[in-house]
Motif scaffolding. Structure first.
Motif, mmCIF file in Angstrom:
data_model
loop_
_atom_site.group_PDB
_atom_site.id
_atom_site.type_symbol
_atom_site.label_atom_id
_atom_site.label_comp_id
_atom_site.label_asym_id
_atom_site.label_seq_id
_atom_site.Cartn_x
_atom_site.Cartn_y
_atom_site.Cartn_z
ATOM 1 N N TYR A 67 0.652 5.487 1.267
ATOM 2 C CA TYR A 67 -0.026 6.219 2.327
ATOM 3 C C TYR A 67 0.173 7.719 2.175
ATOM 4 C CZ TYR A 67 0.093 1.596 4.498
ATOM 5 O OH TYR A 67 -0.058 0.267 4.748
ATOM 6 N N HIS A 85 -4.686 0.923 -3.292
ATOM 7 C CA HIS A 85 -5.389 0.426 -2.116
ATOM 8 C C HIS A 85 -5.964 -0.936 -2.475
ATOM 9 C CE1 HIS A 85 -8.450 1.306 1.351
ATOM 10 N NE2 HIS A 85 -7.865 0.144 1.459
ATOM 11 N N VAL A 142 -1.271 8.057 9.540
ATOM 12 C CA VAL A 142 -1.296 8.022 8.076
ATOM 13 C C VAL A 142 -2.663 7.542 7.616
ATOM 14 C CG1 VAL A 142 1.184 7.590 7.884
ATOM 15 C CG2 VAL A 142 -0.407 5.654 7.958
ATOM 16 N N LYS A 143 -2.940 7.795 6.348
ATOM 17 C CA LYS A 143 -4.188 7.345 5.734
ATOM 18 C C LYS A 143 -3.857 6.654 4.428
ATOM 19 C CE LYS A 143 -8.738 8.949 4.170
ATOM 20 N NZ LYS A 143 -9.515 8.072 5.062
ATOM 21 N N LEU A 144 -4.531 5.526 4.154
ATOM 22 C CA LEU A 144 -4.292 4.816 2.907
ATOM 23 C C LEU A 144 -4.624 5.703 1.719
ATOM 24 C CD1 LEU A 144 -4.329 2.318 4.886
ATOM 25 C CD2 LEU A 144 -5.258 1.034 2.945
ATOM 26 N N SER A 145 -3.757 5.673 0.724
ATOM 27 C CA SER A 145 -3.992 6.446 -0.482
ATOM 28 C C SER A 145 -4.872 5.660 -1.436
ATOM 29 C CB SER A 145 -2.659 6.767 -1.168
ATOM 30 O OG SER A 145 -2.873 7.264 -2.464
ATOM 31 N N CYS A 167 -7.807 5.863 9.529
ATOM 32 C CA CYS A 167 -6.408 6.236 9.683
ATOM 33 C C CYS A 167 -5.670 5.169 10.472
ATOM 34 C CB CYS A 167 -6.300 7.587 10.398
ATOM 35 S SG CYS A 167 -6.947 8.969 9.428
ATOM 36 N N CYS A 219 0.834 -1.196 0.000
ATOM 37 C CA CYS A 219 0.000 0.000 0.000
ATOM 38 C C CYS A 219 0.867 1.244 0.000
ATOM 39 C CB CYS A 219 -0.912 0.031 1.232
ATOM 40 S SG CYS A 219 -2.096 -1.330 1.334
#
Length: 517
Positions: free
Chosen positions: A5, A126, A119-122, A141, A3
């Motif tokens: 981020y 994904h 962080v947040k998944l982009s 998050c 993934c």
């Protein structure tokens, strides 16, 4: 985890420049330039930094006998450089970061010391599979907590020893008693690339070889001696497989590729995309694949099967909510059975078009890059006969997306230098140590280049930094009155109900390899 981020800006302020330099890794790479802002104006000797202005930290150096940080701001599209002494105090907040990163990059550059990182998944990459520890369709998050580990080399061993930071041992410094040159010094390909050009060619032994069955990866075995002739930048064409489902395969094609290509029709979702694809070389001929009812009588309504020759972008006056208004339109010629009719399509029109190809010529890769704007759709018509297996020949269609420039090392086997190979510096996980041997011949043998198939993660890593200023502007809204919505990646104010504790990121103080605990 396969993934990428987005980093959520830390809301806790920093109280001095020295605190920032202690917490963040500031270095010469593109990852080592953290950005901050001050809620108040900062007056320097000959420059005033405005409140809220983004300050980029570029490097830490000694200036006039004092340690300082070289910084910069961009104001009215003009860069301004200045220095901050480490003693400079004030309130500094981390700026929002719109880039995407791998876990390894975040662990190495983006986690402040003694702090966690949210962080947040982009959406760029994904994917979910059975090995992914996150819930399927997770959109919250993550809190990354680093676990430190030391990598070490021993005097009489070639492998790397891993030492956990919580190991209860006493350590004694005996540096003065030993010659550091008697220890092996593992170097990554990035380390080798940072050597000066005068140091090449050099002989090296592979300490940890890469995985892969494709040449030259299958000959880069641990313990093998290689000659590294030189470092340089080389051009590749980034191409993706044309298919409706996922995952798509991605390739980096060298300019020396000897196969030939025929054109394939391109698809365009909007009239705006037609304007981007328009060129002076030939007139773009398309067929509508989706109907569109124009909200203005002055503009054309499209039916499935309508054919157009694209001409140019212009403005046109329309009646909108009782008032006359200028809108951007695309002037086209509609192809009728025995004549042509000039029509205007709204630029925001969401429809569908497919290109009609009249060109039957076969092209070399260099010809396509020279004569046509990218992206461009093709199919291999004559495979590259200079290689045993041309992986592109089996692909039903390719989209050439853009030309990129990347870093490579030219290597060959030290024992049997029959041919030399280009290996990518930033996509090959490999470590070597240099040998004090003379190179028998400075001139490398015949160079072999290969079509490199890259993963989805590597694809987005290549695209995110290449030609950012040259990308076309974002599409206009689907309707004139609907403003584009801005995505927000901030953590919800009401708490961390959707924040999960991610697997701890274990990274080393030397090579910073990631492991999942």
């Amino acid at each position: 985890m396969n993934c990428l981020y987005k980093v959520v800006a830390d809301k806790t302020p920093y109280c001095s420049i020295q605190e920032i330099t202690r917490k963040f890794s500031i270095g010469p790479t593109r990852f080592g330039h953290p950005c901050f802002y001050s809620p108040e104006d900062i007056k320097l000797a000959n420059f005033t930094i405005k409140h809220g202005e983004q300050i980029t930290f570029n490097s830490v150096e000694e200036v006039n006998g004092m340690m300082a940080v070289n910084c910069g701001v961009v104001r009215n599209n003009q860069p301004h450089s200045f220095t901050f002494p480490l003693s400079q105090e004030g309130i500094f907040y981390e700026c929002e970061d719109d880039q995407i990163y791998t876990l390894k990059e975040i662990a190495e550059w983006k986690i402040p010391k003694c702090r966690n990182r949210i962080v947040k998944l982009s959406n760029s990459l994904h994917t979910w599979d059975s090995s992914n520890p996150l819930p399927e369709n997770f959109d919250g998050c993550l809190i990354l907590t680093p676990v430190y580990e030391v990598q070490a080399v021993m005097k009489f061993r070639k492998d790397i020893v891993h030492i956990l930071s919580d190991l209860d041992v006493e350590v004694k410094d005996i540096t003065d008693c030993y010659d550091i040159n008697s220890f092996l010094q593992p170097l990554s390909l990035e380390d080798v690339f940072e050597r000066t050009s005068k140091e090449f060619p050099m002989v090296a032994e592979i300490m940890e070889g890469p995985s892969g069955s494709q040449k030259p990866y299958n000959i880069l075995n641990t313990g093998k001696e290689i000659v590294i002739y030189k470092k340089y930048q080389a051009t590749r064409v980034l191409a993706s497989e044309i298919r409706s489902d996922s995952p798509k395969r991605h390739f980096l094609i060298p300019m020396s590729y000897k196969g030939k290509f025929k054109r394939r029709p391109r698809e365009f979702p909007t009239a705006y995309d037609l304007e981007i694809a328009r060129s002076e070389k030939e007139q773009l001929h398309v067929v509508a694949t989706k109907a569109f009812d124009s909200p203005h009588k002055e503009l054309f309504s499209v039916s499935v099967g309508d054919q157009f020759l694209v001409q140019q972008c212009q403005t046109s006056e329309v009646l909108y909510e009782g008032r006359k208004k200028l809108v951007d339109v695309l002037a086209c010629e509609q192809i009728l059975s025995d004549t042509y009719k000039k029509v205007l399509l709204p630029m925001y029109m969401e429809g569908g078009f497919v290109e009609v190809i009249h060109d039957k010529k076969q092209y070399q890769l260099s010809e396509i890059c020279k004569e046509f704007p990218l992206p461009f759709n093709v199919k291999v018509s004559v495979r590259d006969l200079s290689v045993e297996e041309d992986v592109l020949a089996a692909v039903p269609g390719l989209q050439f997306e853009e030309e990129i420039t990347d870093s490579y090392l030219l290597i060959s086997s030290a024992s049997s230098p029959v041919e030399s190979w280009e290996i990518p510096v930033y996509r090959l996980n490999m470590s070597v140590h240099l040998l004090s041997k003379d190179v028998q011949t400075i001139i490398p043998p015949v160079t072999k280049t290969t079509v490199e198939e890259i993963s989805e993660e590597q694809y987005y890593m290549v695209r995110r930094y290449e030609n950012q200023t040259l990308h076309p502007p974002p599409r206009p809204p689907k309707k004139p009155a609907t403003p584009p919505s801005k995505p927000s990646f901030a953590v919800p104010k009401e708490g961390f109900s959707d924040v999960l504790q991610a697997p701890k990121v274990r990274y080393h103080t030397l090579s910073l390899n990631l492991l999942q605990s």
